[in-house]
Design an enzyme around this catalytic site. Structure first.
Site, PDB file in Angstrom:
ATOM      1  N   GLU A 170       0.836  -1.203   0.000  1.00 22.71           N
ATOM      2  CA  GLU A 170       0.000   0.000   0.000  1.00 22.71           C
ATOM      3  C   GLU A 170       0.864   1.243   0.000  1.00 22.71           C
ATOM      4  O   GLU A 170       2.031   1.203   0.343  1.00 22.71           O
ATOM      5  CB  GLU A 170      -0.930   0.016   1.216  1.00 22.71           C
ATOM      6  CG  GLU A 170      -0.323  -0.443   2.518  1.00 22.71           C
ATOM      7  CD  GLU A 170       0.905   0.306   2.970  1.00 22.71           C
ATOM      8  OE1 GLU A 170       0.890   1.553   2.904  1.00 22.71           O
ATOM      9  OE2 GLU A 170       1.876  -0.336   3.411  1.00 22.71           O
ATOM     10  N   GLU A 313       4.592  -0.506   1.664  1.00 23.97           N
ATOM     11  CA  GLU A 313       4.713  -0.680   0.211  1.00 23.97           C
ATOM     12  C   GLU A 313       4.757  -2.141  -0.224  1.00 23.97           C
ATOM     13  O   GLU A 313       4.960  -2.428  -1.393  1.00 23.97           O
ATOM     14  CB  GLU A 313       5.970   0.019  -0.343  1.00 23.97           C
ATOM     15  CG  GLU A 313       6.041   1.501  -0.155  1.00 23.97           C
ATOM     16  CD  GLU A 313       7.320   2.094  -0.743  1.00 23.97           C
ATOM     17  OE1 GLU A 313       8.037   1.386  -1.484  1.00 23.97           O
ATOM     18  OE2 GLU A 313       7.594   3.266  -0.462  1.00 23.97           O
TER      19      GLU A 313
END
Length: 349
Positions: A170, A313
């Site tokens: 994300e 991430e």
């Protein structure tokens, strides 16, 4: 509805495939269970896929990118514009996770599911960021379902095009605030115990973050037994999209890897929506954020790595891939006791 149909397709993993995988491990010319979790993860993957023949060569990282209205409350060190900047760096290969993907042979799929401005990413935007959850629901229930179904659809696309495993990631300034809110609600634990400093908040910033989560929960009263309600009221589009990846992967018989706290909060939401989907999750690492381990424990999962990571991430999830590749190499290539003319080890009584 896509969500309802997906939930109907999630079945228990195959005991037969897991047993066949376990027997193969035990027949390889090495001490029994000497590769520990490397063996356990492949056994679990065999159950997910329904086959003891394991191939994880084609790997994907899906990064759900979105903005969060709660940033208005001063809960972050960075401004909201950073979400779009970092997200577009995924496309140029300059972000941390994109570099790690290049090294591990992983294809990256960054998704704009709710960034506050238009971007060059794949456009699956539900809205231009969520609303400020301290003043009311972050999104409507229908928006939450749309985001979940986006994740389901993407997981299905990846499976249908030959991908064997998905890592979840994300990008969204403010999403350790939303994920901490989810953790507090689902775990029924005081906000202070599940809230960390995120990307590096000062003590004053942490106090504002905790206060904002308290107010959001008080204003919205999310129902901890309704994963969609919690996502809609105090979550984010990135979290809902990742929850959809977990549900979609489970429906397709495909392993989906949890990253850190934000991914774990999304996994927890998927688990509340459909407890059976946890059988298709792999925990990668123990995040430095306080609630990460608590969420994994509540779902009965144990992470393989403890690298003191907290970047997000999908970096932790991708870090697991080389470990799984090594496990597959041994599993698929090493001689058996019979082939090596060695007496087979027997379990100690």
């Amino acid at each position: 509805m896509i969500l309802e149909e997906t939930l109907k397709k999630i079945k228990a993993p195959s005991d037969e495939a897991m047993e066949a995988c376990r027997r193969h491990w035990d027949g390889i010319a090495k001490p029994l269970h000497s590769l520990g979790k490397m063996e356990d993860y492949l056994i679990k993957i065999a159950g997910m896929t329904g086959s003891s023949k394991i191939d994880l060569e084609k790997k994907a990282l899906v990064v759900m990118c979105a903005d969060n209205g709660v940033v208005e409350e001063g809960v972050t060190q960075s401004g909201q514009d950073v979400t779009a900047i970092v997200s577009e760096n995924f496309l140029t290969g300059k972000a941390t996770s994109s570099i790690m993907c290049q090294v591990t042979g992983t294809d990256m799929f960054p998704i704009d599911i709710g960034i506050a401005r238009d971007t060059a990413l794949r456009n699956e935007k539900v809205a231009y960021g969520t609303r400020n959850m301290t003043k009311g629901p972050a999104m409507t229930r229908s928006e939450a379902i749309q985001a979940i179904e986006t994740g389901i659809r993407i997981a299905g696309e990846l499976k249908d095009t030959g991908y064997r495993i998905i890592a979840t990631g994300e990008m969204g300034i403010g999403n350790t605030t939303t994920s901490s809110a989810l953790a507090a609600v689902f775990l029924d634990i005081p906000v202070e115990m599940v809230t960390g400093r995120g990307a590096g908040l000062s003590t004053a910033g942490l106090t504002r973050k905790i206060s904002a989560i308290h107010r959001a929960i008080e204003v919205n009263r999310p129902n901890p037994e309704d994963g969609i309600d919690v996502l809609a009221k105090v979550g984010g589009f990135d979290l809902a999209g990742m929850a959809g990846l977990f549900l979609g992967g489970a429906a397709k018989g495909m392993p989906v890897v949890i990253d850190g706290i934000i991914s774990a909060a999304a996994a927890m939401a998927a688990y509340v929506i459909c407890p059976q989907c946890v059988d298709y999750m792999l925990a990668s690492h123990i995040s430095k954020e306080p609630a990460a381990q608590m969420l994994l424990e509540r779902m009965g999962l144990e992470a393989a790595l403890d690298c003191e990571m907290r970047l997000g991430e999908g970096t932790g999830a991708v870090t697991l891939f080389p470990i799984l590749d090594l496990a597959c190499a041994v599993y698929n290539s090493m001689s058996t006791f019979e082939e090596a003319s060695i007496e087979q080890y027997q379990p100690l009584s």
